[in-house]
Write an enzyme that holds these catalytic residues in place. Sequence first.
Site, PDB file in Angstrom:
ATOM      1  N   LYS A 174      80.614  45.839   8.427  1.00  0.00           N
ATOM      2  CA  LYS A 174      79.997  44.623   8.486  1.00  0.00           C
ATOM      3  C   LYS A 174      80.325  44.027   9.733  1.00  0.00           C
ATOM      4  O   LYS A 174      79.493  43.402  10.560  1.00  0.00           O
ATOM      5  CB  LYS A 174      80.202  43.642   7.177  1.00  0.00           C
ATOM      6  CG  LYS A 174      79.177  42.363   7.665  1.00  0.00           C
ATOM      7  CD  LYS A 174      77.581  42.400   7.492  1.00  0.00           C
ATOM      8  CE  LYS A 174      76.963  41.177   8.040  1.00  0.00           C
ATOM      9  NZ  LYS A 174      76.884  40.255   6.887  1.00  0.00           N
ATOM     10  N   LYS A 242      81.430  31.793  14.075  1.00  0.00           N
ATOM     11  CA  LYS A 242      82.316  32.239  12.639  1.00  0.00           C
ATOM     12  C   LYS A 242      82.452  33.715  12.942  1.00  0.00           C
ATOM     13  O   LYS A 242      83.488  34.354  12.952  1.00  0.00           O
ATOM     14  CB  LYS A 242      81.663  31.942  11.604  1.00  0.00           C
ATOM     15  CG  LYS A 242      82.386  32.545  10.374  1.00  0.00           C
ATOM     16  CD  LYS A 242      81.705  32.196   9.145  1.00  0.00           C
ATOM     17  CE  LYS A 242      80.409  32.831   8.466  1.00  0.00           C
ATOM     18  NZ  LYS A 242      80.680  34.131   8.318  1.00  0.00           N
TER      19      LYS A 242
END
Lengths: 300, 300
Positions: A174, A242
Amino acid sequence: MTTPRIAVIGLGSMGFGMAVSLVRAGFDVAGYDVVAANAQRLADAGGYVAATPAAAAVGADAVVCVVVNAAQTEAILFGADGCAAAMAPGSVFISCATMAPDVVRALAARLEGQGLHYLDAPISGGAARAAEGKLTVLASGSAAAFERARPVLGALAATLHELGDAPGIGAGFKMVNQLLAGVHIAAACEAVAFGASLGLDLRKLYEVITGSAGNSWMFENRVPHILDADYAPRSAVNIFTKDLGIVLDMARTAPLAVPMAGSALQLFLMTAAAGMGRDDDASVARLFAMISGVQLPEGQ
Amino acid sequence: MTTPRIAVIGLGSMGFGMAVSLVRAGFDVAGYDVVAANAQRLADAGGYVAATPAAAAVGADAVVCVVVNAAQTEAILFGADGCAAAMAPGSVFISCATMAPDVVRALAARLEGQGLHYLDAPISGGAARAAEGKLTVLASGSAAAFERARPVLGALAATLHELGDAPGIGAGFKMVNQLLAGVHIAAACEAVAFGASLGLDLRKLYEVITGSAGNSWMFENRVPHILDADYAPRSAVNIFTKDLGIVLDMARTAPLAVPMAGSALQLFLMTAAAGMGRDDDASVARLFAMISGVQLPEGQ
């Protein structure tokens, strides 16, 4: 045999769609969200609303956690009224937030130490596909975790990648995807600004690039937001400050220099610093326009 | 009525394929290349070999110029034995090299001042599609230039974008494409190195990313070179030091900061400086491996 019960923690745009997909697939779904209005939508859609993460997890065969980051995931598991103390022995925690692999491994080890299973299962695909049960899931974990999670993931995913036998591997895949996604959004915005500086017809530019070797999934998906001057957040700038922040932290630890991701992070940070952190991530184009004065399409 | 004659200047991997496509379409094709062996291949493929650019251009309805850069294009037009002095009045020069729009405008103005036509026609698609007559052409120029060039481009292109009525516009679109292409190659190499640093299965990574939002045309096309450890040049590192150099020069003139393109250029320059300038552009991955020690697939 009773109907399997699934808890869904975090009922934002992704989690709500996933909860609805589980209801549609015939599961009993108990949901929790810190925002009461988000949880109430689930009651209207055929699920149950729980008052705490622990209450949602009681009696559940699986807990699907769809929060934003590692800190929230840890709080959902081990904070006040957390799931870990309430989950039935042998049930599985399916964690969908984007996190660093090291953090995933630590959370999983702590949960597995309590006789519970942990599936590392970050997701991709956006809110529309979440609601259709057609997400892509990048999963890793023990055989026992997969065995318990597969029926649930079957209702959530069009594509389930089974990537390895330990938590943290799915998270690694990911993070590589997020590196590319962030770089490609920043590049798309830079390219549109560059095209505007040359006086090019930007709709024609979209047509040319999407048929050329310069295309990316993100260029194709995000540039229409710029052309329509529509910066309502489908995915916000702050998601990439983030996620690229995690990539840069991981790379610094390796150590590995990742200058493309580094430049992209700085662009997202500039965009957030200019007040657009909660806007659509294509707002990086507005940063270029703000700085340079190039003309982008204007909204209503 | 005689068979139209077309000159093709520059018979490298792109130009040779284009010349062959023109032969196949029934044109008389006269070719020139500074490397005699390149030109000889055309004789074997049904064309004529000319000794100079001027000799190729004599009697041609159109001159297709498929050299590497602006300096070569200028020399082909206006250097010793150049085309401009030999072309028939009213014929068209179709320029395919990637160049800055300002340079295109200057060359076109000079040629048009001699009663000749100039079509700004950068190409995209690679050698295989050149040989199939299935390139993408990003063209701009006067109506007269288009009128004369269309039959030729019909034999060369699957997609002809007619982008504007003046030379330089096509070049602008091409430079935006090259910005994105260069950034995406650099990002693909960085992402593979990052995945390798995490110990991920790189073939599985390719499968996951090409089905995810992190995909790009370049990731899909170039990463197999890394997986096969095959750095024989389909397109070389030096192409992108050149093209991103043009992008950065243009942006500095605007002025517009293009940090993504800037980081990508530095990676290509480092790769060239490390001795891989003539190798495949996926060699940026080898630069990451060289610096960081991450393991990439090794060749035979």
